[in-house]
Design a protein around this motif. Structure first.
Motif, mmCIF file in Angstrom:
data_model
loop_
_atom_site.group_PDB
_atom_site.id
_atom_site.type_symbol
_atom_site.label_atom_id
_atom_site.label_comp_id
_atom_site.label_asym_id
_atom_site.label_seq_id
_atom_site.Cartn_x
_atom_site.Cartn_y
_atom_site.Cartn_z
ATOM 1 N N GLY A 60 -31.463 39.460 1.197
ATOM 2 C CA GLY A 60 -31.618 38.697 2.420
ATOM 3 C C GLY A 60 -32.454 39.412 3.456
ATOM 4 O O GLY A 60 -32.398 40.639 3.584
ATOM 5 N N THR A 61 -33.254 38.661 4.191
ATOM 6 C CA THR A 61 -34.009 39.155 5.332
ATOM 7 C C THR A 61 -33.720 38.216 6.502
ATOM 8 O O THR A 61 -33.092 37.160 6.323
ATOM 9 C CB THR A 61 -35.525 39.175 5.039
ATOM 10 N N PRO A 62 -34.176 38.534 7.702
ATOM 11 C CA PRO A 62 -33.939 37.598 8.806
ATOM 12 C C PRO A 62 -34.511 36.213 8.554
ATOM 13 O O PRO A 62 -33.959 35.217 9.026
ATOM 14 C CB PRO A 62 -34.635 38.287 9.993
ATOM 15 N N ASP A 63 -35.602 36.114 7.800
ATOM 16 C CA ASP A 63 -36.265 34.828 7.593
ATOM 17 C C ASP A 63 -36.038 34.219 6.217
ATOM 18 O O ASP A 63 -36.243 33.020 6.039
ATOM 19 C CB ASP A 63 -37.782 34.986 7.794
ATOM 20 N N SER A 64 -35.637 35.015 5.234
ATOM 21 C CA SER A 64 -35.629 34.547 3.850
ATOM 22 C C SER A 64 -34.351 34.958 3.126
ATOM 23 O O SER A 64 -33.677 35.920 3.499
ATOM 24 C CB SER A 64 -36.826 35.131 3.078
ATOM 25 N N LEU A 65 -34.056 34.198 2.082
ATOM 26 C CA LEU A 65 -33.041 34.585 1.115
ATOM 27 C C LEU A 65 -33.693 34.492 -0.257
ATOM 28 O O LEU A 65 -34.172 33.424 -0.655
ATOM 29 C CB LEU A 65 -31.819 33.666 1.185
ATOM 30 N N TYR A 66 -33.743 35.614 -0.967
ATOM 31 C CA TYR A 66 -34.360 35.643 -2.283
ATOM 32 C C TYR A 66 -33.281 35.613 -3.356
ATOM 33 O O TYR A 66 -32.289 36.351 -3.282
ATOM 34 C CB TYR A 66 -35.209 36.907 -2.448
ATOM 35 N N LEU A 67 -33.487 34.774 -4.355
ATOM 36 C CA LEU A 67 -32.596 34.670 -5.503
ATOM 37 C C LEU A 67 -33.379 35.048 -6.749
ATOM 38 O O LEU A 67 -34.439 34.471 -7.014
ATOM 39 C CB LEU A 67 -32.051 33.243 -5.638
ATOM 40 N N ALA A 68 -32.888 36.022 -7.492
ATOM 41 C CA ALA A 68 -33.573 36.468 -8.713
ATOM 42 C C ALA A 68 -32.747 36.098 -9.931
ATOM 43 O O ALA A 68 -31.520 36.214 -9.936
ATOM 44 C CB ALA A 68 -33.815 37.972 -8.672
ATOM 45 N N VAL A 98 -24.116 31.683 8.276
ATOM 46 C CA VAL A 98 -23.689 32.246 6.995
ATOM 47 C C VAL A 98 -24.492 31.583 5.881
ATOM 48 O O VAL A 98 -24.463 30.352 5.736
ATOM 49 C CB VAL A 98 -22.189 32.034 6.751
ATOM 50 N N ARG A 99 -25.225 32.388 5.127
ATOM 51 C CA ARG A 99 -26.060 31.892 4.042
ATOM 52 C C ARG A 99 -25.425 32.280 2.710
ATOM 53 O O ARG A 99 -25.186 33.460 2.450
ATOM 54 C CB ARG A 99 -27.475 32.458 4.158
ATOM 55 N N LEU A 100 -25.169 31.288 1.880
ATOM 56 C CA LEU A 100 -24.391 31.480 0.662
ATOM 57 C C LEU A 100 -25.211 31.159 -0.579
ATOM 58 O O LEU A 100 -26.033 30.241 -0.573
ATOM 59 C CB LEU A 100 -23.165 30.563 0.668
ATOM 60 N N ARG A 134 -37.631 32.032 -3.356
ATOM 61 C CA ARG A 134 -37.438 32.301 -1.934
ATOM 62 C C ARG A 134 -36.951 31.036 -1.234
ATOM 63 O O ARG A 134 -37.504 29.949 -1.432
ATOM 64 C CB ARG A 134 -38.749 32.767 -1.298
ATOM 65 N N PHE A 135 -35.906 31.184 -0.416
ATOM 66 C CA PHE A 135 -35.377 30.085 0.376
ATOM 67 C C PHE A 135 -35.507 30.426 1.860
ATOM 68 O O PHE A 135 -35.338 31.585 2.263
ATOM 69 C CB PHE A 135 -33.905 29.840 0.050
ATOM 70 N N VAL A 136 -35.823 29.416 2.648
ATOM 71 C CA VAL A 136 -35.802 29.543 4.099
ATOM 72 C C VAL A 136 -34.827 28.502 4.636
ATOM 73 O O VAL A 136 -34.435 27.570 3.927
ATOM 74 C CB VAL A 136 -37.208 29.366 4.714
ATOM 75 N N PHE A 137 -34.432 28.647 5.910
ATOM 76 C CA PHE A 137 -33.386 27.804 6.463
ATOM 77 C C PHE A 137 -33.833 27.183 7.781
ATOM 78 O O PHE A 137 -34.448 27.840 8.611
ATOM 79 C CB PHE A 137 -32.114 28.630 6.687
ATOM 80 N N ALA A 138 -33.510 25.911 7.951
ATOM 81 C CA ALA A 138 -33.806 25.197 9.190
ATOM 82 C C ALA A 138 -32.718 24.154 9.409
ATOM 83 O O ALA A 138 -32.399 23.386 8.489
ATOM 84 C CB ALA A 138 -35.174 24.527 9.130
ATOM 85 N N ASP A 139 -32.152 24.158 10.597
ATOM 86 C CA ASP A 139 -31.099 23.196 10.941
ATOM 87 C C ASP A 139 -29.972 23.208 9.926
ATOM 88 O O ASP A 139 -29.421 22.162 9.556
ATOM 89 C CB ASP A 139 -31.691 21.785 11.057
#
Length: 631
Positions: free
Chosen positions: A314-322, A218-220, A341-346
């Motif tokens: 949101g995309t499978p690899d990225s979350l964009y905040l405008a 879950v990406r918030l 652009r944000f990406v997620f790891a661990d």
């Protein structure tokens, strides 16, 4: 209320209500940062002391340019709408198509395949989980019985759901006491989907900007306002000088600016080292973080950005905040949207690229990531060129100092690198003197609807990211506010018909042939005096490919009592035909508001949700009523 309004006056979401905030030219030594185009580039603070000083400096510079007129001081401003236009449109690089091949049940009408969006209803094909009327209910579609129910706090709002493999996630906003004040709090509960027992809880000061769920994560994005009530009291006193405001700001602590959060009751505060900021900001922030959907939450690592973020894609690899930023009071008012652009790891979010585009986004569907490129559609609003802001919104009437510049729209393309967004090309001059009403990106093609009196549907070839080209400009009366692919070379638009002068007259759905360089209209459906929630909420739309139908909620007030329900449209090769009208008038003891909120397919039945209950109709044929459950 006053605190939220004051912050909002510096955010993009208030252009429609900007009459309460007026430009000021005081005799003061405080200098505001100059307007800096492409100001999306962020910097991080080196320490908490450095963060506090930097935030205070930015706040003093921002607040010194604000002045409240007599209406604001009288308190009447609290009743003004401060939200941005929330008319919804749709875009996606790869639009999801729902059909019986999807295990015979439909899901949320998401913008991007594999990226789930929060909604008020979810299903696994057997149970329907819905949150309406301050209650979370689980209905077994085999027995049509409510098998679990959870009453919700009647002072909470914005309830939405995610459904995982073995968990149900409930998001909400509520108001909580903090000292002598009340603050908005975002809450995420992980529930047992069978019993609705709360298993994990995350809370954070602020409200949800948006969320996505990807591969069990879950990406918030949570927006927060600083808790600086003494500053607001000084500014609202009506006689505070710039020196008074600065003194109040300088007395704040870092804890007043950064949001608190808790994980299963253990309190934390955003880390000063995880705070990034642009050159200009007001003190509001957005925190981006991720949590595992399957729970066992012990910690969270929010990445906080000092912006008034409004839009998430949101995309499978990225979350964009405008974030929309502007400079008022300039000789030539400027406005831009900053994109992060944000990406997620661990489980941790990392900032991985920044960019800026001219003007403002309609909503999240104005963004699309495809084959390593981000496409962004924006509108530069007309300006009065008199210091009244990008929408010429002043608290007074005055003659402009120079001729107004008309609005226009642009599609900008960026190459997405590991840690960068690099502009490769753009096409502009779309819809001069008009605004974007809908966007859809499908593969290498973009479709942009602008409107003032007629509806140009622009077709844009994006195959060459360095040279986007407009290949078609179809003009029809009315406009589409939502666009959805409904088969090869077919696009369905849902919006309003209008007169030649631009006056809307009723619900219109249009079937377009997109197989050539310029789209053409094949057929249209019209309902006089009606409108559909699809025009501003894509989650209200259902397309079921196996039956080639689209289901639209309709509110039709052209008759004395009005008709509220859903219309089922059959989509042929070149035709649109109404095949069924479904309402909830037969649900006994239901809520007086029988507006149908959502539609979903389960097996061979079409289920519809309202505040009155759930109803099932046979899918196909005459769509006969099968069963229902009242709340």
């Amino acid at each position: 209320m006053k605190t939220r309004l004051l912050i909002a006056c510096a955010s993009a979401a208030t252009v429609a209500a900007a009459g309460a905030c007026t430009a000021q030219s005081p005799d003061t030594e405080i200098e505001s940062p100059p307007w800096i185009p492409v100001s999306a580039h962020l910097a991080a603070y080196e320490s908490c002391d450095d963060a506090l000083e930097g935030i205070q400096d930015a706040a003093v510079a921002a607040y010194s340019t604000w002045e409240f007129n007599d209406v604001a001081r009288g308190g009447e401003i609290e009743d003004l709408a401060v939200g941005a236009d929330e008319g919804m449109a749709s875009d996606s690089a790869e639009a999801p198509t729902q059909s019986a091949t999807d295990d015979a049940f439909s899901g949320t009408n998401n913008a991007v395949e594999g990226v789930d969006e929060p909604d008020i209803v979810k299903t696994d094909g057997t149970f329907v989980y819905s949150v309406v009327g301050y209650a979370l209910r689980v209905v077994d579609t085999r027995s049509t019985e409510v098998v679990a129910e959870l009453a919700l706090d009647d002072e909470s709002w914005d309830h939405q759901l995610f459904l995982g493999d073995d968990e149900l996630l409930l998001m909400s906003a509520l108001s909580n006491g903090k000292g002598d004040d009340y603050v908005s709090e975002f809450r995420l509960d992980r529930l047992d989907p069978a019993s609705l027992e709360v298993l994990d809880t995350f809370t954070m000061e602020g409200t949800m900007v948006d969320a996505r769920m990807v591969d069990g994560e879950v990406r918030l994005a949570v927006g927060s306002e600083p808790q600086i009530q003494p500053v607001w009291e000084s500014m609202w006193s009506g006689d505070a000088t710039d020196a008074d405001i600065e003194a109040a700001v300088r007395r704040t602590e870092i804890e007043d600016w950064l949001p608190e959060f808790s994980v299963n009751g253990e309190a934390h505060q955003a880390n000063c080292a995880d705070v990034a900021h642009p050159e200009r900001f007001t003190g509001s922030s957005v925190s981006v973080l991720a949590l595992p959907a399957d729970g066992d939450w012990t910690e969270a690592s929010p990445q906080t950005v000092m912006v008034d973020g409004e839009t998430v894609h949101g995309t499978p690899d990225s979350l964009y905040l405008a974030h929309y930023d502007y400079a008022w009071g300039q000789e030539e008012p400027e406005a831009e949207s900053e994109i992060y652009r944000f990406v997620f790891a661990d489980g941790e979010a990392r900032l991985a690229g920044e960019a800026a585009v001219p003007g403002s986004l309609l909503n999240q569907y104005s963004l699309s990531e495809y084959h390593g490129h981000l496409r962004v559609a924006t509108t530069e609003a007309a300006t009065g060129a008199d210091g009244c802001g990008p929408w010429n919104a002043c608290a007074w009437e005055s003659e402009p100092d120079m001729a107004a510049e008309p609005s226009q729209s642009t599609v900008t393309v960026f190459a997405v690198g590991d840690d960068s967004l690099t502009e490769t090309g753009s096409v502009t001059g779309l819809g001069v003197d008009e605004q974007i009403h809908a966007v859809r990106f499908i593969g290498d093609t973009g479709y942009v609807v602008t409107f003032r009196q007629t509806d140009p549907l622009y077709t844009i070839d994006l195959a060459d990211p360095e040279n986007p080209v407009v290949t078609g400009e179809l003009k029809i009366t009315g406009y589409s506010a939502y666009l959805h692919p409904v088969g090869e070379d077919r696009l369905l638009g849902v919006g309003q018909e209008a007169t030649a002068e631009g006056q809307t007259t009723g619900l219109q759905a249009s079937l377009f042939d997109t197989g050539t360089a310029e789209a053409t209209v094949l057929d249209q459906y019209y309902r006089d005096g009606a409108q559909s929630a699809v025009e501003w909420d894509p989650h209200a739309f259902l397309y079921w490919a196996d039956e080639a139908i689209a289901v639209l909620p309709v509110s039709d007030w052209s008759s004395y009592n009005g008709d509220i329900g859903v219309v089922v449209l059959s989509i042929g090769e070149d035709t649109l035909e109404e095949v069924a009208w479904i309402d909830h008038s037969a649900i006994e003891g239901g809520d007086y508001n029988q507006e149908v909120l959502r539609s979903l397919v389960i097996g061979d039945q079409l289920w519809t949700l309202s505040n009155s209950g759930l109803q099932a109709n046979e899918l196909g044929g005459d769509y006969a009523s099968a069963t229902s459950v009242a709340w």
